[in-house]
Design an enzyme around this catalytic site. Structure first.
Site, PDB file in Angstrom:
ATOM      1  N   LYS A   9     -34.336  18.658  11.718  1.00 49.60           N
ATOM      2  CA  LYS A   9     -34.408  17.405  10.747  1.00 49.60           C
ATOM      3  C   LYS A   9     -35.359  17.910   9.364  1.00 49.60           C
ATOM      4  O   LYS A   9     -35.903  18.985   9.298  1.00 49.60           O
ATOM      5  CB  LYS A   9     -35.482  16.037  11.189  1.00 49.60           C
ATOM      6  CG  LYS A   9     -34.788  15.615  12.424  1.00 49.60           C
ATOM      7  CD  LYS A   9     -35.480  14.716  12.941  1.00 49.60           C
ATOM      8  CE  LYS A   9     -34.704  13.804  14.057  1.00 49.60           C
ATOM      9  NZ  LYS A   9     -35.667  12.886  14.758  1.00 49.60           N
ATOM     10  N   TYR A  49     -26.579   7.735  13.926  1.00 46.48           N
ATOM     11  CA  TYR A  49     -27.530   6.859  14.524  1.00 46.48           C
ATOM     12  C   TYR A  49     -27.108   5.509  14.854  1.00 46.48           C
ATOM     13  O   TYR A  49     -27.681   4.495  15.060  1.00 46.48           O
ATOM     14  CB  TYR A  49     -28.730   6.683  13.346  1.00 46.48           C
ATOM     15  CG  TYR A  49     -29.529   8.014  13.479  1.00 46.48           C
ATOM     16  CD1 TYR A  49     -30.089   8.528  14.954  1.00 46.48           C
ATOM     17  CD2 TYR A  49     -29.792   8.752  12.360  1.00 46.48           C
ATOM     18  CE1 TYR A  49     -30.779   9.804  14.861  1.00 46.48           C
ATOM     19  CE2 TYR A  49     -30.605   9.941  12.241  1.00 46.48           C
ATOM     20  CZ  TYR A  49     -31.134  10.368  13.715  1.00 46.48           C
ATOM     21  OH  TYR A  49     -31.799  11.592  13.402  1.00 46.48           O
ATOM     22  N   ASN A 112     -40.607  14.090  13.830  1.00 47.98           N
ATOM     23  CA  ASN A 112     -40.426  14.954  14.872  1.00 47.98           C
ATOM     24  C   ASN A 112     -39.647  16.312  14.941  1.00 47.98           C
ATOM     25  O   ASN A 112     -39.333  16.776  16.181  1.00 47.98           O
ATOM     26  CB  ASN A 112     -40.329  14.155  16.344  1.00 47.98           C
ATOM     27  CG  ASN A 112     -38.866  13.651  16.249  1.00 47.98           C
ATOM     28  OD1 ASN A 112     -38.046  14.023  15.324  1.00 47.98           O
ATOM     29  ND2 ASN A 112     -38.760  12.699  17.138  1.00 47.98           N
ATOM     30  N   HIS A 115     -33.660  16.779  16.585  1.00 47.42           N
ATOM     31  CA  HIS A 115     -32.589  15.973  17.233  1.00 47.42           C
ATOM     32  C   HIS A 115     -31.795  16.697  18.055  1.00 47.42           C
ATOM     33  O   HIS A 115     -31.285  17.714  17.784  1.00 47.42           O
ATOM     34  CB  HIS A 115     -31.721  14.899  16.265  1.00 47.42           C
ATOM     35  CG  HIS A 115     -30.664  14.351  16.987  1.00 47.42           C
ATOM     36  ND1 HIS A 115     -30.910  13.234  17.632  1.00 47.42           N
ATOM     37  CD2 HIS A 115     -29.481  14.797  17.267  1.00 47.42           C
ATOM     38  CE1 HIS A 115     -29.877  12.759  18.156  1.00 47.42           C
ATOM     39  NE2 HIS A 115     -28.815  13.613  18.254  1.00 47.42           N
ATOM     40  N   GLU A 126     -21.398  13.571  19.036  1.00 44.52           N
ATOM     41  CA  GLU A 126     -22.273  13.851  17.644  1.00 44.52           C
ATOM     42  C   GLU A 126     -21.572  15.254  17.088  1.00 44.52           C
ATOM     43  O   GLU A 126     -21.742  15.523  15.997  1.00 44.52           O
ATOM     44  CB  GLU A 126     -23.537  14.438  18.292  1.00 44.52           C
ATOM     45  CG  GLU A 126     -24.445  12.948  18.495  1.00 44.52           C
ATOM     46  CD  GLU A 126     -25.712  13.190  19.032  1.00 44.52           C
ATOM     47  OE1 GLU A 126     -26.326  12.106  19.192  1.00 44.52           O
ATOM     48  OE2 GLU A 126     -26.108  14.254  19.645  1.00 44.52           O
TER      49      GLU A 126
END
Length: 142
Positions: A9, A49, A112, A115, A126
């Site tokens: 990310k 998402y 975080n 992913h 994905e």
């Protein structure tokens, strides 16, 4: 062989952690078969998402993931999804074990760092959002 998607990310890319994170996954015995950097736009973020669209944090998630460049990677191996998810750690870095990507490198629950696909079925979907089959390389890892 099972495939899975990993996204580093914006916080991870901006802190120069893509190489370290990719290396951690390769050390698990997973084979890197696709890699690219991109700036995710709102359309792609919405598709990626989509399962979270009704959740209260969806807008913030899209804003964050589109705030900077990401590294997208496809790994292949036996139990790739499970291995990667274990190596990533809990979603909240504060609850993630040391030695995991999020436990060592995550900032907070939003930033975080990574992913990863949560199932083999979701991984297929994905991966198709970020890579065409012709962009995935088949080779023997030694």
């Amino acid at each position: 062989m099972e495939r899975t998607l990993l996204l580093v990310k914006p916080d991870g890319v901006n802190r120069g952690l893509s190489g370290e994170i990719l290396g951690r996954m390769e050390k698990l015995g997973l084979k890197l078969i696709g890699l690219r950097m991109l700036q995710m736009d709102a359309v792609l973020a919405d598709k990626h998402y989509a399962p979270h669209r009704a959740r209260p944090f969806f807008k913030d998630l899209v804003t964050y993931i589109t705030s900077g460049p990401i590294t997208a990677a496809v790994f292949e191996g036996e139990n790739a999804v499970e291995k990667m998810r274990k190596a990533m750690g809990a979603t909240d870095p504060a609850k993630s074990e040391k030695g995991t990507v999020r436990g060592d490198l995550g900032i907070d629950i939003e930033q975080n760092t990574v992913h990863g696909s949560d199932s083999a079925e979701n991984a297929k979907h994905e991966i198709s959002l970020f890579f065409s089959e012709s962009e995935l390389v088949n080779y023997d890892r030694r």
